[in-house]
Enzyme design. Structure first.
Site, mmCIF file in Angstrom:
data_model
loop_
_atom_site.group_PDB
_atom_site.id
_atom_site.type_symbol
_atom_site.label_atom_id
_atom_site.label_comp_id
_atom_site.label_asym_id
_atom_site.label_seq_id
_atom_site.Cartn_x
_atom_site.Cartn_y
_atom_site.Cartn_z
ATOM 1 N N TYR A 185 -53.819 8.079 57.382
ATOM 2 C CA TYR A 185 -52.509 8.155 58.041
ATOM 3 C C TYR A 185 -51.601 9.122 57.281
ATOM 4 C CZ TYR A 185 -54.592 4.406 60.699
ATOM 5 O OH TYR A 185 -55.445 3.686 61.489
ATOM 6 N N ARG A 233 -50.751 0.540 49.484
ATOM 7 C CA ARG A 233 -52.186 0.618 49.830
ATOM 8 C C ARG A 233 -52.625 2.063 49.737
ATOM 9 N NH1 ARG A 233 -55.981 -2.489 54.217
ATOM 10 N NH2 ARG A 233 -55.891 -4.016 52.550
ATOM 11 N N ARG A 333 -61.229 -9.389 57.874
ATOM 12 C CA ARG A 333 -62.013 -10.019 58.943
ATOM 13 C C ARG A 333 -62.344 -11.487 58.691
ATOM 14 N NH1 ARG A 333 -65.983 -5.035 58.860
ATOM 15 N NH2 ARG A 333 -65.323 -5.274 56.686
HETATM 16 C C1 LIG Z 1 -58.931 -5.240 63.367
HETATM 17 C C2 LIG Z 1 -58.548 -4.567 62.086
HETATM 18 C C3 LIG Z 1 -57.300 -3.970 61.962
HETATM 19 C C4 LIG Z 1 -56.922 -3.349 60.766
HETATM 20 N N1 LIG Z 1 -55.664 -2.826 60.645
HETATM 21 C C5 LIG Z 1 -55.226 -2.394 59.428
HETATM 22 C C6 LIG Z 1 -53.855 -2.065 59.215
HETATM 23 O O1 LIG Z 1 -53.006 -2.222 60.081
HETATM 24 N N2 LIG Z 1 -53.528 -1.591 57.987
HETATM 25 C C7 LIG Z 1 -54.432 -1.465 56.975
HETATM 26 O O2 LIG Z 1 -54.081 -1.012 55.886
HETATM 27 N N3 LIG Z 1 -55.723 -1.815 57.151
HETATM 28 C C8 LIG Z 1 -56.128 -2.304 58.332
HETATM 29 N N4 LIG Z 1 -57.416 -2.749 58.481
HETATM 30 C C9 LIG Z 1 -58.278 -2.822 57.289
HETATM 31 C C10 LIG Z 1 -58.221 -4.230 56.668
HETATM 32 O O3 LIG Z 1 -56.929 -4.528 56.179
HETATM 33 C C11 LIG Z 1 -59.229 -4.383 55.524
HETATM 34 O O4 LIG Z 1 -58.875 -3.494 54.505
HETATM 35 C C12 LIG Z 1 -60.665 -4.084 55.973
HETATM 36 O O5 LIG Z 1 -60.952 -4.779 57.189
HETATM 37 C C13 LIG Z 1 -61.690 -4.499 54.905
HETATM 38 O O6 LIG Z 1 -61.542 -5.863 54.574
HETATM 39 P P1 LIG Z 1 -62.506 -7.008 55.209
HETATM 40 O O7 LIG Z 1 -63.925 -6.595 54.884
HETATM 41 O O8 LIG Z 1 -62.088 -8.268 54.483
HETATM 42 O O9 LIG Z 1 -62.256 -7.061 56.677
HETATM 43 C C14 LIG Z 1 -57.820 -3.331 59.677
HETATM 44 C C15 LIG Z 1 -59.089 -3.903 59.824
HETATM 45 C C16 LIG Z 1 -59.450 -4.544 60.984
HETATM 46 C C17 LIG Z 1 -60.790 -5.225 61.074
#
Ligand SMILES: Cc1cc2nc3c(=O)[nH]c(=O)nc-3n(C[C@H](O)[C@H](O)[C@H](O)COP(=O)(O)O)c2cc1C
Length: 363
Positions: A185, A233, A333
């Protein structure tokens, strides 16, 4: 001894444990004029239930500081004073359910104006609900239009938009703001030489590419209460220089370590350590592909760091925090699948789950 359920105090905010909800877009705001950017009852239930489920800190999804900075027309926003009251409902509900409330302030840059992911996630043009994305240079992300290059005046406006959004976040009652400088971004577009081809004070050297990020930090710190934490972040790498077949200059771990030291000196309290998103490139499949880099970043910088990514079992979360390798973990997730993940982890580790009477007696 497990430290996962130890409190963490940063400035004057005490977070009740070290397992936090990672920011995740829900694409659930109404995109119509007058409603765009405003949280709805869906957002209220979604975030309050993760708070009741035991998360120490709930960080709202990417929340746009300008309408053109939304990832999609369905994003949350804090670009107008009309957004304060509906955001306050969320912050109040998160607090009422036992968690600390954070919001991720974001500008989507060259990846703005995309469709609902369940409808393909492609570019939404100005003829429908979308708009022309902006960026440091007219270099497109695959499948997206070339962004319009921001002028020096536009860059000043963006910095101000981050500060104005932080003022609104404070008025809405949030305890933590997280600057979104990751995932391809706008701020990451400036950091990476792949997307930043500028020849002025905002491009070229690391100092120049990092300039807007440091200005955003300064602008937020000038208006955000000193008692409250600022997180950032960061994508620690573009995953380009790790690939021997790709000879492009990119954003790397070494540059991240330097940026984190500068950010910390300017009042960023914790790094939310992510990776990637700048380009479509291969990334490793190992479970610790990202958390190992978070650990490395913390060791190199001594700046408080939270790990994120594929932390989906209690043992992994506990080992990362209890070893002292990182200060906290963000879960994404796993909390979508199970809002009570953190309470169940607490039970497993002999800590106190939140709302134990309401749930535990019945099980
Ligand atoms: C549906 C979805 C939406 C996400 N939206 C964002 C977001 O708005 N901002 C962000 O920094 N990361 C976003 N991410 C990344 C998550 O915050 C996270 O870093 C990533 O899913 C890895 O972690 P996990 O394996 O526990 O899911 C998103 C991930 C998913 C699955």
């Amino acid at each position: 001894m497990s430290k996962l359920f130890d409190q963490l105090s940063i400035r004057e905010v005490t977070i009740p444990n070290r397992v936090w909800m990672s920011p995740m877009c829900t694409y659930s705001a109404n995109p119509e004029p007058g409603e765009a950017g405003k949280p709805t009852d869906f957002h209220l239930a979604h975030y309050a239930s993760r708070a009741a489920g035991g998360a120490g800190l709930v960080v709202l999804e990417a929340t746009a500081v300008a309408h053109v900075g939304a990832i999609s027309p369905w994003d949350l926003g804090l670009w107008s004073n009309d957004h304060i009251e509906p955001h306050k409902r969320l912050a109040d509900a998160i607090h009422a359910n036992g968690a600390i409330a954070g919001v991720q302030l974001a500008h989507a840059g060259r990846k703005a104006s995309t469709d609902l992911p369940w409808q393909g996630g492609g570019y939404v043009s100005p003829e429908t609900l979308g708009w022309q994305p902006v960026g440091p240079s007219p270099v497109e992300f695959p499948g997206m239009p070339a962004p319009e290059e921001l002028s020096l005046e536009n860059i000043r406006e963006v910095v101000q938009q981050f500060a104005d959004a932080a003022v609104r976040a404070d008025k809405a009652g949030f305890d933590v703001v997280e600057i979104h400088a990751a995932h391809g971004y706008l701020l990451h577009n400036f950091l990476s030489p792949i997307s930043n081809k500028r020849t002025d004070a905002y491009g070229g050297s690391l100092e120049n590419r990092a300039r807007i990020v440091l200005e955003v930090i300064d602008a937020i710190r000038a208006v955000w209460p000193e008692s409250k934490p600022v997180f950032m972040r960061l994508s620690m790498t573009d995953w380009v220089e790790e690939n021997p077949a790709d000879d492009r200059k990119s954003w790397t771990m070494d540059q991240s370590a330097q940026l984190v030291k500068w950010a910390s000196e300017r009042g960023v309290d914790l790094i939310d350590a992510s990776t990637g998103g700048l380009d479509i490139v291969p990334i490793p499949h190992d479970k610790d592909y990202q958390t190992a880099k978070a650990t490395e970043l913390r060791a190199r910088t001594a700046v408080a760091t939270a790990a994120v990514g594929r932390i989906d079992d209690v043992e992994t979360a506990d080992t990362l925090v209890s070893s002292g390798d990182v200060d906290a973990v963000f879960l994404g997730r796993p909390l979508l699948k199970n809002p009570s993940w953190v309470n169940q982890a607490a039970e497993q580790l002999g800590a106190q789950p939140r709302f134990i009477q309401q749930y535990a007696y019945a099980l």
